[in-house]
Scaffold this active site. Structure first.
Site, PDB file in Angstrom:
ATOM      1  NE  ARG A  86      15.766 -33.343  31.111  1.00 51.96           N
ATOM      2  CZ  ARG A  86      14.715 -32.870  31.780  1.00 51.96           C
ATOM      3  NH1 ARG A  86      13.783 -33.692  32.194  1.00 51.96           N
ATOM      4  NH2 ARG A  86      14.613 -31.581  32.036  1.00 51.96           N
TER       5      ARG A  86
ATOM      6  CE1 TYR B 278      11.705 -39.132  24.565  1.00 52.24           C
ATOM      7  CE2 TYR B 278      12.743 -37.004  24.904  1.00 52.24           C
ATOM      8  CZ  TYR B 278      12.052 -38.092  25.402  1.00 52.24           C
ATOM      9  OH  TYR B 278      11.695 -38.144  26.728  1.00 52.24           O
TER      10      TYR B 278
ATOM     11  NE  ARG C  21      15.027 -17.760   1.649  1.00 56.35           N
ATOM     12  CZ  ARG C  21      14.208 -18.712   1.199  1.00 56.35           C
ATOM     13  NH1 ARG C  21      12.907 -18.568   1.289  1.00 56.35           N
ATOM     14  NH2 ARG C  21      14.698 -19.808   0.660  1.00 56.35           N
TER      15      ARG C  21
ATOM     16  CD  GLU D  82      12.782 -33.578   2.712  1.00 54.50           C
ATOM     17  OE1 GLU D  82      13.559 -34.557   2.609  1.00 54.50           O
ATOM     18  OE2 GLU D  82      11.925 -33.305   1.857  1.00 54.50           O
TER      19      GLU D  82
ATOM     20  CD  GLN E  66       4.124 -40.346  24.069  1.00 47.79           C
ATOM     21  OE1 GLN E  66       3.365 -41.281  24.203  1.00 47.79           O
ATOM     22  NE2 GLN E  66       4.899 -39.909  25.045  1.00 47.79           N
ATOM     23  CG  ASP E  67       6.574 -36.068  17.750  1.00 46.05           C
ATOM     24  OD1 ASP E  67       7.666 -36.591  17.477  1.00 46.05           O
ATOM     25  OD2 ASP E  67       5.690 -35.850  16.898  1.00 46.05           O
ATOM     26  CG  ASN E  68       7.942 -38.040  24.461  1.00 45.08           C
ATOM     27  OD1 ASN E  68       6.728 -37.913  24.506  1.00 45.08           O
ATOM     28  ND2 ASN E  68       8.532 -39.207  24.582  1.00 45.08           N
TER      29      ASN E  68
ATOM     30  CE  LYS F  52      13.078 -43.394  24.998  1.00 45.59           C
ATOM     31  NZ  LYS F  52      13.657 -43.026  26.300  1.00 45.59           N
TER      32      LYS F  52
ATOM     33  CG  HIS G  24      14.826 -42.696  31.750  1.00 46.22           C
ATOM     34  ND1 HIS G  24      14.498 -41.385  31.542  1.00 46.22           N
ATOM     35  CD2 HIS G  24      15.291 -42.758  33.021  1.00 46.22           C
ATOM     36  CE1 HIS G  24      14.737 -40.680  32.628  1.00 46.22           C
ATOM     37  NE2 HIS G  24      15.231 -41.495  33.547  1.00 46.22           N
TER      38      HIS G  24
ATOM     39  CG  ASP H  65      16.956 -40.319  36.186  1.00 55.44           C
ATOM     40  OD1 ASP H  65      16.279 -41.358  36.005  1.00 55.44           O
ATOM     41  OD2 ASP H  65      16.953 -39.362  35.394  1.00 55.44           O
TER      42      ASP H  65
ATOM     43  CG  HIS I  24      17.816 -42.145  25.215  1.00 60.55           C
ATOM     44  ND1 HIS I  24      17.102 -41.044  25.636  1.00 60.55           N
ATOM     45  CD2 HIS I  24      18.721 -41.690  24.317  1.00 60.55           C
ATOM     46  CE1 HIS I  24      17.555 -39.970  25.001  1.00 60.55           C
ATOM     47  NE2 HIS I  24      18.528 -40.331  24.202  1.00 60.55           N
TER      48      HIS I  24
END
Length: 193
Positions: free
Chosen positions: A59, A132, A23, A28, A46-48, A72, A62, A170, A119
């Site tokens: 990107r 992330y 399938r 995990e 927090q999830d981004n 992160k 930062h 940036d 990052h």
């Protein structure tokens, strides 16, 4: 879930196990107990998620200052990136050093970037989606950036001479030597030298 050390001891590549059959597969992708057992106990708050339509979108670099400095945990949901973590702890013996790891949706690998590190990532494929987790909420007052092509960092971006797609912010980020707000490793507080 396998934890893979990198050239900077604090930055860890994580390879979740995939269990497959006819399938597809199951994995995990996050286990707080596994990370805690390895001494990487972090409360993510927090999830981004970001989407980049073109290959060559860069990107970063930062980071956020205390008290909102972020750990992160970065993974690619679709596509591929060169993911980079830069040590920004001013008194660290590895200050200015970086680790670069290719993260892909196909491999499912992740990068754990500690607080005190900048990052960035460069998309290597079109339609790349990155997710992330972060350990502190976004705070625009504490957010900073370092120029992506700072020669002092020596990051070998696979751009083949092309200019990356950058945000306006940036494109004008300061060089590391001109950055007044970095980290002091003993306390995790920013330095103002």
């Amino acid at each position: 879930m396998k934890l893979v050390p990198t050239a900077l001891a604090e930055v860890v590549e994580i390879q979740p196990t995939r269990h497959g059959d006819e399938r597809g597969w199951f994995s995990e992708i996050f286990r707080s107990d596994v990370l805690a057992d390895a001494g990487l106990d972090t409360d993510f708050v927090q999830d981004n998620e970001s989407f980049s339509a073109t290959s060559g979108t860069l990107r970063g670099i930062h980071y956020q200052l205390p008290p909102h400095a972020q750990v992160k945990l970065v993974r690619v949901i679709r596509g591929a990136v060169l993911d980079v973590a830069v040590d920004l702890r001013r008194e660290s013996p590895t200050f200015g050093d970086h680790v670069a790891v290719i993260l892909t949706a196909d491999s499912g690998n992740q990068l754990l970037v500690p607080a005190g590190f900048g990052h960035a990532f460069l998309t290597l494929e079109r339609d790349t989606q990155v997710g992330y987790k972060v350990s502190a909420p976004y705070d625009p007052e504490r957010e900073r950036s370092v120029r992506w092509d700072d020669p002092a960092l020596g990051i070998d971006w696979p751009l083949a001479g092309d200019i990356p797609v950058l945000s306006a912010r940036d494109a004008v980020a300061p060089l590391l030597a001109d950055q007044p707000d970095l980290f002091d490793p003993p306390t995790g507080q920013e330095s103002s030298s």
